[in-house]
Scaffold this motif. Structure first.
Motif, PDB file in Angstrom:
ATOM      1  N   THR A  86      45.035  43.689  30.954  1.00 54.57           N
ATOM      2  CA  THR A  86      44.334  44.508  31.948  1.00 54.57           C
ATOM      3  C   THR A  86      43.385  43.622  32.751  1.00 54.57           C
ATOM      4  OG1 THR A  86      44.518  46.622  30.799  1.00 54.57           O
ATOM      5  CG2 THR A  86      42.581  46.345  32.181  1.00 54.57           C
ATOM      6  N   THR A  87      43.436  43.740  34.077  1.00 53.41           N
ATOM      7  CA  THR A  87      42.652  42.840  34.923  1.00 53.41           C
ATOM      8  C   THR A  87      41.630  43.545  35.812  1.00 53.41           C
ATOM      9  OG1 THR A  87      44.493  42.889  36.466  1.00 53.41           O
ATOM     10  CG2 THR A  87      44.358  40.981  35.003  1.00 53.41           C
ATOM     11  N   SER A  88      41.590  44.859  35.753  1.00 53.08           N
ATOM     12  CA  SER A  88      40.435  45.529  36.368  1.00 53.08           C
ATOM     13  C   SER A  88      40.163  46.851  35.663  1.00 53.08           C
ATOM     14  CB  SER A  88      40.580  45.738  37.879  1.00 53.08           C
ATOM     15  OG  SER A  88      41.880  46.056  38.247  1.00 53.08           O
ATOM     16  N   ILE A  89      38.879  47.215  35.682  1.00 48.63           N
ATOM     17  CA  ILE A  89      38.475  48.475  35.050  1.00 48.63           C
ATOM     18  C   ILE A  89      37.549  49.233  36.002  1.00 48.63           C
ATOM     19  CG2 ILE A  89      38.608  47.604  32.663  1.00 48.63           C
ATOM     20  CD1 ILE A  89      35.495  47.399  32.741  1.00 48.63           C
ATOM     21  N   LYS A 115      28.460  38.893  32.871  1.00 45.12           N
ATOM     22  CA  LYS A 115      29.197  39.116  31.628  1.00 45.12           C
ATOM     23  C   LYS A 115      30.699  39.331  31.812  1.00 45.12           C
ATOM     24  CE  LYS A 115      25.709  40.892  28.522  1.00 45.12           C
ATOM     25  NZ  LYS A 115      25.370  41.985  27.608  1.00 45.12           N
ATOM     26  N   ALA A 116      31.072  40.118  32.813  1.00 43.43           N
ATOM     27  CA  ALA A 116      32.483  40.523  32.930  1.00 43.43           C
ATOM     28  C   ALA A 116      33.388  39.327  33.228  1.00 43.43           C
ATOM     29  CB  ALA A 116      32.627  41.573  34.029  1.00 43.43           C
ATOM     30  N   VAL A 117      34.578  39.302  32.620  1.00 40.83           N
ATOM     31  CA  VAL A 117      35.560  38.261  32.941  1.00 40.83           C
ATOM     32  C   VAL A 117      36.641  38.780  33.881  1.00 40.83           C
ATOM     33  CG1 VAL A 117      35.182  37.071  30.732  1.00 40.83           C
ATOM     34  CG2 VAL A 117      37.119  38.644  30.953  1.00 40.83           C
ATOM     35  N   ILE A 118      36.719  40.090  34.074  1.00 35.68           N
ATOM     36  CA  ILE A 118      37.661  40.661  35.049  1.00 35.68           C
ATOM     37  C   ILE A 118      36.859  41.527  36.029  1.00 35.68           C
ATOM     38  CG2 ILE A 118      39.651  40.644  33.468  1.00 35.68           C
ATOM     39  CD1 ILE A 118      39.160  43.674  33.021  1.00 35.68           C
ATOM     40  N   ASP A 119      37.513  41.920  37.105  1.00 33.23           N
ATOM     41  CA  ASP A 119      36.811  42.691  38.140  1.00 33.23           C
ATOM     42  C   ASP A 119      36.609  44.137  37.697  1.00 33.23           C
ATOM     43  OD1 ASP A 119      36.917  40.343  39.496  1.00 33.23           O
ATOM     44  OD2 ASP A 119      38.519  40.944  40.877  1.00 33.23           O
ATOM     45  N   SER A 429      43.666  36.412  37.013  1.00 30.63           N
ATOM     46  CA  SER A 429      42.805  37.290  37.795  1.00 30.63           C
ATOM     47  C   SER A 429      42.435  36.543  39.061  1.00 30.63           C
ATOM     48  CB  SER A 429      41.552  37.635  36.982  1.00 30.63           C
ATOM     49  OG  SER A 429      40.546  38.139  37.830  1.00 30.63           O
ATOM     50  N   ARG A 430      42.755  37.146  40.204  1.00 33.99           N
ATOM     51  CA  ARG A 430      42.577  36.480  41.509  1.00 33.99           C
ATOM     52  C   ARG A 430      43.095  35.036  41.478  1.00 33.99           C
ATOM     53  NH1 ARG A 430      37.514  36.143  41.552  1.00 33.99           N
ATOM     54  NH2 ARG A 430      36.854  37.738  40.088  1.00 33.99           N
ATOM     55  N   GLY A 431      44.266  34.860  40.891  1.00 37.69           N
ATOM     56  CA  GLY A 431      44.940  33.564  40.895  1.00 37.69           C
ATOM     57  C   GLY A 431      44.432  32.571  39.863  1.00 37.69           C
ATOM     58  N   GLU A 432      43.443  32.974  39.109  1.00 35.53           N
ATOM     59  CA  GLU A 432      42.871  32.066  38.108  1.00 35.53           C
ATOM     60  C   GLU A 432      43.393  32.468  36.724  1.00 35.53           C
ATOM     61  OE1 GLU A 432      38.395  31.536  36.465  1.00 35.53           O
ATOM     62  OE2 GLU A 432      38.551  31.826  38.631  1.00 35.53           O
ATOM     63  N   GLY A 445      31.124  36.374  33.434  1.00 35.49           N
ATOM     64  CA  GLY A 445      30.415  36.371  34.713  1.00 35.49           C
ATOM     65  C   GLY A 445      31.332  36.099  35.893  1.00 35.49           C
ATOM     66  N   ARG A 446      32.588  35.687  35.632  1.00 39.92           N
ATOM     67  CA  ARG A 446      33.483  35.415  36.769  1.00 39.92           C
ATOM     68  C   ARG A 446      34.008  36.727  37.393  1.00 39.92           C
ATOM     69  NH1 ARG A 446      38.288  36.686  36.559  1.00 39.92           N
ATOM     70  NH2 ARG A 446      38.882  35.487  38.395  1.00 39.92           N
ATOM     71  N   GLY A 447      33.959  37.803  36.622  1.00 38.41           N
ATOM     72  CA  GLY A 447      34.431  39.092  37.140  1.00 38.41           C
ATOM     73  C   GLY A 447      33.525  39.588  38.258  1.00 38.41           C
ATOM     74  N   LEU A 448      34.125  40.179  39.282  1.00 40.20           N
ATOM     75  CA  LEU A 448      33.344  40.630  40.445  1.00 40.20           C
ATOM     76  C   LEU A 448      33.310  42.150  40.531  1.00 40.20           C
ATOM     77  CD1 LEU A 448      34.755  38.217  43.196  1.00 40.20           C
ATOM     78  CD2 LEU A 448      32.618  37.974  41.882  1.00 40.20           C
ATOM     79  N   TYR A 449      32.213  42.650  41.060  1.00 33.79           N
ATOM     80  CA  TYR A 449      32.099  44.084  41.321  1.00 33.79           C
ATOM     81  C   TYR A 449      33.040  44.464  42.462  1.00 33.79           C
ATOM     82  CZ  TYR A 449      30.272  48.564  42.894  1.00 33.79           C
ATOM     83  OH  TYR A 449      30.162  49.877  43.272  1.00 33.79           O
TER      84      TYR A 449
END
Ligand code: ZN
Length: 458
Positions: A86-89, A115-119, A429-432, A445-449
């Protein structure tokens, strides 16, 4: 730099075909056979399924509830999600007693950022008193929150009466905000729970007996009626019973804008779990509760009939220790179970391996439709222009779900010992690359709002 995912079977919401995927600047640039462009990185996906990352639109991370806090925060919860493909919540902001919405939303940003690693995006729950929240609905839209949640259960805490609920339906309709509804009749549940406790019936199974499926069906029907008058589309979270789905069926037949979500637990686990000895039945206490097997079968059938729009988790883990709060009183057991990591593999196993469903339908229910319904424009499908949120699956890998192998921060899984076929091996996630060979590659912390757009259905 560019990356190419080569030789996989690419599954989109429309089709499955052997193709390569070119990823540039975190986006899917093209999906074609034999892409030859020079790339810094090549991922060989021969014999693998290349699917969109899962979109889980119903989670409760770091959530204060029933006198305690759910076990996963945005770090452990999103890591577990990533391991499960799962890559977004979209997580529910639940305002505390003294919070206005702005304050509550800011609290949730603090919980997630760093904290989040996914968006991740947010929905906002509206709790009483409603009149204050109505004034803040425009603020929600400005900040990218395009859906709200109304509870028709949890009397004296989260529950709205019909007038307050109707008020919100009208205000939401004006602004094209999608209204999510927890549909159970809270008044009668409160009555039944008190009655059982008075009779000395305190065990976990009375949690289920105090919330019969008819009370879900009734609340769904009532909400559909009220939403119809107000002209508001409605989205029902975590539907668990035949009665509820039958109401959805009627509404869909008459072309009402009514959407249904269910969760793996309501298809794969049944009410007899509450009879597990030594209070272990408490592990399965959630609302709505698990039902009799005939309901599970009915919901599974509804996946093929097109009555279910979305599969999400309602991930809200409490440890067995936290559940002890209700040892002498089922109504004090914190409601919720973990599931963020197991949703995609369990549903792949159920829908594709066991039921023989089309891969695109699996993708639609778990990725594409939730993204569309909740305005996650860049997510949920494999096609040029979307974020390169991709899960590469080994479709043949047979494995057993065991708590000690999972990453959810809780001491059990309700799916212990389930044997499933198929597992996400590499997740982007976003190509990474965030997961590779069962190892975490991403930093918290790499996950974005995600500032969400309005639902494409409202
Ligand atoms: Zn929930």
């Amino acid at each position: 730099m560019a990356m190419i995912i080569k030789n996989g079977f690419v599954v989109s919401s429309k089709e499955t075909k052997q193709a390569d995927i070119l990823v540039k600047n975190g986006k899917i640039a093209s999906v074609e056979e034999n892409i030859t462009e020079p790339a810094s990185e090549i991922i060989d996906a021969a014999n693998m399924l290349v699917m969109p990352g899962g979109v889980d639109v119903h989670t409760h991370l770091d959530m204060p509830f029933m006198g305690t806090v759910s076990g996963d925060d945005f770090e452990t919860g999103t890591i577990a999600a990533a391991f499960g493909g799962t890559t977004s919540i979209v997580d529910y902001v639940i305002p505390g007693k003294w919070d206005n919405l702005k304050r509550a939303v800011n609290k949730w940003h603090k919980k997630a950022s760093g904290k989040a690693v996914i968006d991740y995006g947010f929905h906002a729950a509206i709790v009483p008193p409603v009149h204050k929240a109505v004034k803040e609905l425009d603020y929600l839209l400005e900040t990218g929150i395009t859906s709200i949640k109304c509870f028709l259960a949890y009397k004296n805490t989260l529950m709205l009466d019909d007038a307050a609920f109707f008020n919100l339906l009208e205000e939401a309709a004006k602004r094209k905000i999608l209204v999510c509804v927890h549909a159970e009749n809270g008044e009668v549940i409160d009555y039944l729970a008190k009655k059982y406790l008075k009779e000395g019936k305190t065990e976990p199974v009375y949690h289920a007996y105090s919330r019969p499926p008819e009370l879900e069906g009734e609340a769904v029907a009532r909400a559909i009626t009220l939403a119809g008058i107000a002209g508001a589309p409605v989205y029902f979270v975590h539907l668990s019973s035949k009665q509820a789905i039958q109401e959805i069926k009627q509404a869909k037949k008459s072309k009402k804008k009514v959407f249904a979500e269910t969760c793996p637990q309501y298809m794969l686990l049944s009410e007899n779990k509450y009879f597990e000895k030594r209070f272990k039945g408490a592990k399965y206490v959630m609302s709505p509760p698990l039902r009799k097997l005939k309901h599970c079968d009915y919901i599974k059938k509804s996946l093929t009939d097109g009555l279910i729009d979305v599969i999400a988790t309602d991930h809200c883990p409490f440890t067995f220790r936290q559940k002890q709060k209700g040892l002498k009183n089922f109504s004090l057991i914190p409601n919720g179970i973990p599931g963020i990591e197991t949703r995609m593999p369990l549903m792949y196993n159920e829908m594709v391996v066991k039921m023989g469903m089309d891969l695109s339908r699996f993708v639609e229910l778990n990725c594409t439709k939730p993204a569309k319904l909740f305005g996650l424009k860049e997510k949920g499908d494999i096609k040029p222009g979307k974020d390169a949120d991709i899960a590469i699956w080994n479709p043949d890998l047979i494995w057993k779900i065991k708590k000690k192998k999972l990453h959810e921060n809780v001491d059990y899984t309700p799916f212990e010992e389930c044997v499933v076929t198929g597992k996400p091996i590499t997740v982007l996630s976003r190509g990474e690359i965030i997961i590779e060979n069962d190892e975490l590659k991403a930093k918290p912390g790499r996950g974005l709002y995600i500032k969400r757009e309005k639902s494409s259905f409202s």
